[in-house]
Scaffold this active site. Structure first.
Site, short mmCIF file in Angstrom:
data_model
loop_
_atom_site.label_atom_id
_atom_site.label_comp_id
_atom_site.label_asym_id
_atom_site.label_seq_id
_atom_site.Cartn_x
_atom_site.Cartn_y
_atom_site.Cartn_z
N SER A 135 0.85 -1.19 0.00
CA SER A 135 0.00 0.00 0.00
C SER A 135 0.88 1.24 0.00
O SER A 135 1.78 1.37 0.85
CB SER A 135 -0.89 0.00 1.25
OG SER A 135 -1.77 1.10 1.24
N LYS A 161 -0.92 -0.80 -4.55
CA LYS A 161 -2.18 -0.14 -4.17
C LYS A 161 -1.84 1.31 -3.87
O LYS A 161 -0.94 1.59 -3.05
CB LYS A 161 -2.77 -0.83 -2.95
CG LYS A 161 -3.81 -0.05 -2.18
CD LYS A 161 -4.50 -0.95 -1.16
CE LYS A 161 -4.80 -0.20 0.13
NZ LYS A 161 -5.54 -1.06 1.09
N LEU A 162 -2.57 2.21 -4.52
CA LEU A 162 -2.35 3.64 -4.30
C LEU A 162 -3.48 4.21 -3.47
O LEU A 162 -4.66 4.02 -3.82
CB LEU A 162 -2.29 4.39 -5.65
CG LEU A 162 -1.24 3.94 -6.66
CD1 LEU A 162 -1.38 4.77 -7.95
CD2 LEU A 162 0.17 4.04 -6.10
N LYS A 163 -3.16 4.91 -2.41
CA LYS A 163 -4.17 5.66 -1.68
C LYS A 163 -4.58 6.84 -2.55
O LYS A 163 -3.72 7.50 -3.16
CB LYS A 163 -3.60 6.17 -0.35
CG LYS A 163 -3.32 5.07 0.65
CD LYS A 163 -4.60 4.43 1.11
CE LYS A 163 -4.33 3.47 2.24
NZ LYS A 163 -5.56 2.85 2.76
N ASP A 189 -7.26 2.84 -3.22
CA ASP A 189 -8.04 2.80 -1.97
C ASP A 189 -8.38 4.23 -1.57
O ASP A 189 -7.49 5.04 -1.35
CB ASP A 189 -7.23 2.12 -0.86
CG ASP A 189 -8.06 1.93 0.41
OD1 ASP A 189 -7.52 1.35 1.37
OD2 ASP A 189 -9.24 2.34 0.44
N ASN A 191 -10.58 5.02 1.03
CA ASN A 191 -10.95 5.14 2.46
C ASN A 191 -12.14 6.09 2.65
O ASN A 191 -12.05 7.06 3.43
CB ASN A 191 -9.76 5.61 3.30
CG ASN A 191 -8.71 4.52 3.48
OD1 ASN A 191 -7.64 4.60 2.90
ND2 ASN A 191 -9.02 3.49 4.25
N GLU A 214 -11.11 0.51 -3.92
CA GLU A 214 -11.45 0.08 -2.56
C GLU A 214 -12.18 1.19 -1.81
O GLU A 214 -11.70 2.34 -1.78
CB GLU A 214 -10.16 -0.29 -1.83
CG GLU A 214 -10.29 -0.96 -0.51
CD GLU A 214 -8.94 -1.29 0.10
OE1 GLU A 214 -7.93 -1.32 -0.63
OE2 GLU A 214 -8.88 -1.49 1.32
N ASP A 239 -14.08 -2.44 2.16
CA ASP A 239 -13.19 -2.63 3.32
C ASP A 239 -14.00 -2.21 4.55
O ASP A 239 -14.66 -3.04 5.18
CB ASP A 239 -11.93 -1.77 3.10
CG ASP A 239 -11.00 -1.71 4.30
OD1 ASP A 239 -9.88 -1.18 4.15
OD2 ASP A 239 -11.39 -2.16 5.40
N LYS A 263 -10.18 -7.99 6.79
CA LYS A 263 -9.28 -7.58 7.87
C LYS A 263 -9.85 -8.17 9.16
O LYS A 263 -10.92 -7.76 9.63
CB LYS A 263 -9.24 -6.06 8.01
CG LYS A 263 -8.48 -5.34 6.93
CD LYS A 263 -8.51 -3.84 7.21
CE LYS A 263 -7.85 -3.07 6.08
NZ LYS A 263 -8.04 -1.62 6.24
N GLY A 291 -4.56 -4.87 5.51
CA GLY A 291 -3.56 -4.65 6.56
C GLY A 291 -3.86 -3.43 7.40
O GLY A 291 -4.54 -2.51 6.95
#
Ligand SMILES: CSCC[C@@H](NC(=O)CCC(=O)O)C(=O)O
Ligand SMILES: [Mg+2]
Length: 368
Positions: A135, A161-163, A189, A191, A214, A239, A263, A291
Site C-alpha cells: 500500500s 495499491k495507491l491511496k 483505496d 478510504n 477500494e 473494506d 481484515k 492490513g
C-alpha cells in the site's frame, strides 16, 4: 485451557516513513497487545485500532478500556473458554470488533500452541507462501510517488495499491500506469473519501485497468456503492463497510461490491474472517487480506489467513520493513514477492523480549 492471567501491553512503533491516507497521516503506531496466560501455554493478540477514530469508530485507548472493564473479565469468568466460544462470550457487548479480535486471537494462539497446531492449519491454508502487495500513501508530488512505486517493485512486490482522495486520483494513477506498464497489478483505496456525486470523476479511472477501487464511499453507504457500481467499470472492493459475514453476504447480494478486503480486526477476529472467506467463495467473490500496519504478530496471522483458497488476489501483507525498521518479532522478509506462511504452533513466532521491552510504553496485568 484455564485462563490464569491477561496482560495488556502498549508499544510505540515509529514508521520508517509517514503514511498518508485520505483520513490522515501516520508517523508512529501506538499498538495494544494482549497476552493471555493459561495453564498450558501463552498466546498473543494484536489490536489494530489506531490512535484516533478516523479509519473506524474504534481507537486504541477505547479498546484498552473495553478490554479492561468488560471483555477480559467476561472471558476470564468463563474459566477455560475454547477460542471458538470467545465471540459468543463477548457478543453481549456491542461493537469493539478490534478489541474483541485481539482477545480472541490471543486465546486462539494459546490454544493452538498447546495443541501444536499452526494458525494456517486452523484456518485452512492451502499455500506455503503468499504473493504480497504493498500500500502506497498519498505523496507530495507525482515524481515522489513514481520513485516510491519503483522502489517497491524493485523489492519484488507483485501488486501496487495507491491511496487516493479528491485531487489525488486520476493523475497519479495515469502516471504509474504510464511509467510501469499495462501488466502492473494496480488498485486504489479511497478510504471513504468520495460521494456518489463524484461518480464521473471515479469513472475517469476506468481506462487504467485497475484491479479494483477500494471503499470509495462512506462505510454506511452500501446502496451508494450499488449505484456507483452501475456508473463505473472498475470493480468495487469494500473494506470499512464489511464488519461481518452477514455484511459481506448482503453487500454481495445487493451488488455493492465485486471484491472484499478481509481484515480480521475490523470483523471481530480470525474466525469471523474465515466465515467471510467462506461466504465470498460461495458467491464466487474474490477476497484478499487487508492490513493495519501490524507488527510481526498480526502479520503472521494475516499471512496464514491469506493462504486460504479464496484469497486469490495479493493482499496488503507486506514485509515488516515496509513500516518498521525493527519489528518486535523476527521480521517478515519478502522473497520473490512472497512471504512464507509460518508453520510453527499458533502464530509460529513470539516477540523478541529485548525488542519488545525497547518499544513498550505500558503494561498491566488483569489477573483473575
Ligand atoms: C493507516 S491506513 C490503515 C487502513 C488501510 N490499510 C492499508 O492501506 C494497508 C496497510 C498495511 O499495509 O498494513 C486500508 O484502508 O486498507
Ligand atoms: Mg482500505
Amino acid at each position: 485451557m484455564k485462563l490464569t492471567d491477561v496482560e495488556l501491553r502498549r508499544i510505540s512503533m515509529p514508521l520508517v516513513a509517514p503514511f498518508r491516507t485520505s483520513f490522515g497521516t501516520e508517523t508512529t503506531r501506538d499498538i495494544l497487545l494482549v497476552r493471555v496466560i493459561t495453564e498450558e501455554a501463552e498466546g498473543w493478540g494484536e489490536c489494530v485500532a489506531m490512535t484516533s477514530p478516523r479509519y473506524s469508530s474504534e481507537y486504541v485507548d477505547a479498546a484498552a478500556d473495553v478490554l479492561r472493564r468488560f471483555l477480559v473479565p467476561a472471558v476470564m469468568a468463563a474459566g477455560a473458554p475454547a477460542a471458538h466460544s470467545v465471540a459468543g462470550i463477548l457478543a453481549p457487548f456491542k461493537g469493539h470488533h478490534m478489541a474483541k479480535a485481539a482477545l480472541e486471537m490471543a486465546v486462539l494462539d494459546a490454544e493452538l500452541r498447546a495443541e501444536g497446531r499452526s494458525f494456517g492449519r486452523e484456518l485452512g491454508a492451502v499455500r506455503e507462501r503468499v504473493p504480497c502487495g504493498v500500500s502506497v500513501g498519498i505523496m507530495d508530488s507525482v515524481p515522489e510517488l513514481l520513485e516510491a512505486v519503483g522502489g517497491y517493485l524493485a523489492e519484488g512486490y507483485v501488486r501496487i495499491k495507491l491511496k487516493i482522495e479528491p485531487g489525488w486520483d486520476v493523475e497519479p494513477v495515469r502516471a504509474v500506469r504510464e511509467r510501469y506498464g499495462d501488466d502492473l497489478l494496480l488498485q486504489v483505496d479511497a478510504n471513504t473519501a468520495y460521494t456518489l456525486g463524484d461518480a464521473r470523476q471515479l469513472a475517469r479511472l476506468d481506462p487504467f485497468d485497475l484491479l479494483l477501487i477500494e471503499q470509495p464511499l462512506d462505510e454506511e453507504d452500501v446502496l451508494g456503492h450499488v449505484e456507483l457500481a452501475r456508473q463505473i467499470r472498475t470493480p468495487i472492493c469494500l473494506d470499512e463497510s464489511i464488519t461481518s459475514a452477514r455484511d459481506a453476504a448482503a453487500a454481495i447480494r445487493l451488488g455493492a461490491c465485486q471484491v472484499v478486503n478481509i481484515k480480521p480486526g475490523r470483523v471481530g477476529g480470525y474466525l469471523e474472517a474465515r466465515r467471510i472467506h467462506d461466504v465470498c467463495v460461495a458467491h464466487g467473490v474474490p477476497v484478499w487480506c487487508g492490513g493495519m500496519l501490524e507488527t510481526g504478530l498480526g502479520r503472521a496471522a494475516n499471512v496464514a489467513l491469506a493462504a486460504m483458497p479464496g484469497f486469490t488476489l495479493p493482499g496488503d501483507t507486506s514485509a515488516s520493513g515496509r513500516y518498521y525498521a525493527s519489528d518486535i518479532t523476527e521480521p517478515f522478509v519478502l522473497d520473490g514477492g512472497h512471504l512464507e506462511v509460518p508453520t510453527g504452533p499458533g502464530l509460529g513466532l513470539v516477540p523478541v523480549p529485548d525488542r519488545l521491552a525497547e518499544v513498550t510504553t505500558a503494561t498491566e496485568r488483569l489477573a483473575a
